[in-house]
Design a protein around this motif. Structure first.
Motif, mmCIF file in Angstrom:
data_model
loop_
_atom_site.group_PDB
_atom_site.id
_atom_site.type_symbol
_atom_site.label_atom_id
_atom_site.label_comp_id
_atom_site.label_asym_id
_atom_site.label_seq_id
_atom_site.Cartn_x
_atom_site.Cartn_y
_atom_site.Cartn_z
ATOM 1 N N GLU A 1 0.439 -4.516 -11.715
ATOM 2 C CA GLU A 1 0.203 -5.405 -10.577
ATOM 3 C C GLU A 1 0.664 -4.311 -9.452
ATOM 4 N N ILE A 2 -0.314 -4.091 -8.500
ATOM 5 C CA ILE A 2 -0.136 -3.169 -7.194
ATOM 6 C C ILE A 2 -0.478 -4.150 -5.811
ATOM 7 N N GLU A 3 0.036 -3.645 -4.970
ATOM 8 C CA GLU A 3 -0.355 -3.875 -3.631
ATOM 9 C C GLU A 3 -0.302 -2.689 -2.651
ATOM 10 N N VAL A 4 -1.541 -2.508 -2.295
ATOM 11 C CA VAL A 4 -1.741 -1.027 -1.411
ATOM 12 C C VAL A 4 -2.275 -1.481 -0.007
ATOM 13 N N ASP A 5 -2.251 -0.568 0.845
ATOM 14 C CA ASP A 5 -2.576 -0.510 2.171
ATOM 15 C C ASP A 5 -3.639 0.729 2.239
ATOM 16 N N PHE A 6 -4.727 0.473 2.889
ATOM 17 C CA PHE A 6 -5.821 1.652 2.970
ATOM 18 C C PHE A 6 -5.691 1.962 4.629
ATOM 19 N N GLU A 7 -5.237 3.142 5.156
ATOM 20 C CA GLU A 7 -5.344 3.648 6.516
ATOM 21 C C GLU A 7 -6.286 4.595 6.654
ATOM 22 N N PRO A 8 -7.012 4.460 7.893
ATOM 23 C CA PRO A 8 -7.787 5.654 8.053
ATOM 24 C C PRO A 8 -6.941 7.073 8.386
ATOM 25 N N ALA A 9 -7.755 8.228 7.721
ATOM 26 C CA ALA A 9 -7.063 9.568 7.934
ATOM 27 C C ALA A 9 -8.037 10.495 8.442
ATOM 28 N N ALA A 10 -7.542 11.765 8.557
ATOM 29 C CA ALA A 10 -8.563 12.571 9.236
ATOM 30 C C ALA A 10 -9.486 12.939 8.300
ATOM 31 N N GLU A 11 -8.969 13.209 7.005
ATOM 32 C CA GLU A 11 -10.092 13.514 5.768
ATOM 33 C C GLU A 11 -9.495 13.354 4.514
ATOM 34 N N GLY A 12 -10.228 13.524 3.578
ATOM 35 C CA GLY A 12 -9.890 13.528 2.419
ATOM 36 C C GLY A 12 -8.928 12.107 1.718
ATOM 37 N N PHE A 13 -8.177 12.346 0.797
ATOM 38 C CA PHE A 13 -7.564 11.142 0.018
ATOM 39 C C PHE A 13 -5.882 11.543 -0.181
ATOM 40 N N VAL A 14 -5.041 10.807 0.530
ATOM 41 C CA VAL A 14 -3.709 10.757 0.221
ATOM 42 C C VAL A 14 -3.207 9.515 -0.260
ATOM 43 N N PHE A 15 -2.248 9.718 -1.314
ATOM 44 C CA PHE A 15 -1.559 8.471 -1.755
ATOM 45 C C PHE A 15 -0.289 8.760 -1.624
ATOM 46 N N GLU A 16 0.763 7.678 -1.207
ATOM 47 C CA GLU A 16 2.035 7.545 -1.151
ATOM 48 C C GLU A 16 2.734 6.422 -1.594
ATOM 49 N N VAL A 17 3.755 6.453 -2.119
ATOM 50 C CA VAL A 17 4.478 5.322 -2.374
ATOM 51 C C VAL A 17 5.463 5.089 -1.349
ATOM 52 N N ALA A 18 5.630 3.778 -0.992
ATOM 53 C CA ALA A 18 6.402 3.446 0.089
ATOM 54 C C ALA A 18 7.900 3.766 -0.154
ATOM 55 N N GLU A 19 8.348 4.230 0.949
ATOM 56 C CA GLU A 19 9.973 4.608 0.758
ATOM 57 C C GLU A 19 10.623 3.277 0.562
ATOM 58 N N GLY A 20 11.497 3.378 -0.414
ATOM 59 C CA GLY A 20 12.301 2.369 -0.917
ATOM 60 C C GLY A 20 11.715 1.222 -1.822
ATOM 61 N N LEU A 21 10.604 1.710 -2.317
ATOM 62 C CA LEU A 21 9.777 0.848 -3.484
ATOM 63 C C LEU A 21 10.653 0.807 -4.555
ATOM 64 N N THR A 22 11.138 -0.316 -5.226
ATOM 65 C CA THR A 22 11.645 -0.347 -6.391
ATOM 66 C C THR A 22 10.945 -1.331 -7.233
ATOM 67 N N VAL A 23 10.910 -1.098 -8.724
ATOM 68 C CA VAL A 23 10.437 -1.591 -9.460
ATOM 69 C C VAL A 23 11.376 -1.771 -10.836
ATOM 70 N N ARG B 1 4.070 -2.264 -3.126
ATOM 71 C CA ARG B 1 4.453 -3.200 -4.295
ATOM 72 C C ARG B 1 3.978 -2.832 -5.431
ATOM 73 N N ALA B 2 4.603 -2.909 -6.748
ATOM 74 C CA ALA B 2 3.939 -2.742 -7.874
ATOM 75 C C ALA B 2 5.029 -3.688 -8.961
ATOM 76 N N ARG B 3 4.418 -4.016 -10.039
ATOM 77 C CA ARG B 3 5.097 -4.678 -11.146
ATOM 78 C C ARG B 3 4.542 -4.181 -12.420
ATOM 79 N N ALA B 4 5.699 -3.884 -13.399
ATOM 80 C CA ALA B 4 5.097 -3.494 -14.664
ATOM 81 C C ALA B 4 5.981 -4.311 -15.897
#
Length: 126
Positions: free
Chosen positions: A31-53, A93-96
């Protein structure tokens, strides 16, 4: 004359939530919850600060998150979508689950999250 391909996402797409669950002899759970934000170019993936699973072993989570990122990027890169990837994806957000979470389940969840985000933009490719 050719027109330039549209950039994805054209605007922020927040709260894309996916629950991928399959129960059989080889269960899947991600289970995941993600936000997509426009960027200058390419693909960047980040884990939100403080995310705990709540998952053990915690060391596996980074592999799961990386697999979700791969799934998102692969889905967005398909030529039939006709978009230029210019996105920053933030895992909010994520669940495993001990009995079904693995890299493949998170990769599929990533595919599904990207498809949902494309649907929200009205992409005619779906």
């Amino acid at each position: 004359m050719t027109s330039a391909l549209p950039r994805f996402p054209p605007y922020p797409i927040r709260g894309v939530r996916v629950l991928h669950q399959k129960q059989n002899c080889a269960p899947h759970f991600a289970e995941i919850e993600v936000d997509f934000e426009p960027a200058a170019e390419g693909f960047v993936f980040e884990v939100a600060e403080g995310l705990t699973v709540d998952y053990e072993p915690a060391e596996a989570l980074s592999r799961f998150f990386e697999a979700a990122a791969v799934g998102i990027e692969e889905q967005l890169s398909l030529p039939e979508h006709g978009v230029v990837i210019a996105t920053r994806v933030v895992l909010r957000r994520a669940r495993a689950d001990v009995f079904g979470s693995h890299e493949r389940a998170f990769k599929i969840a990533g595919y599904l999250a990207a498809r949902k985000a494309l649907e929200r933009t009205g992409c005619p490719c779906l």
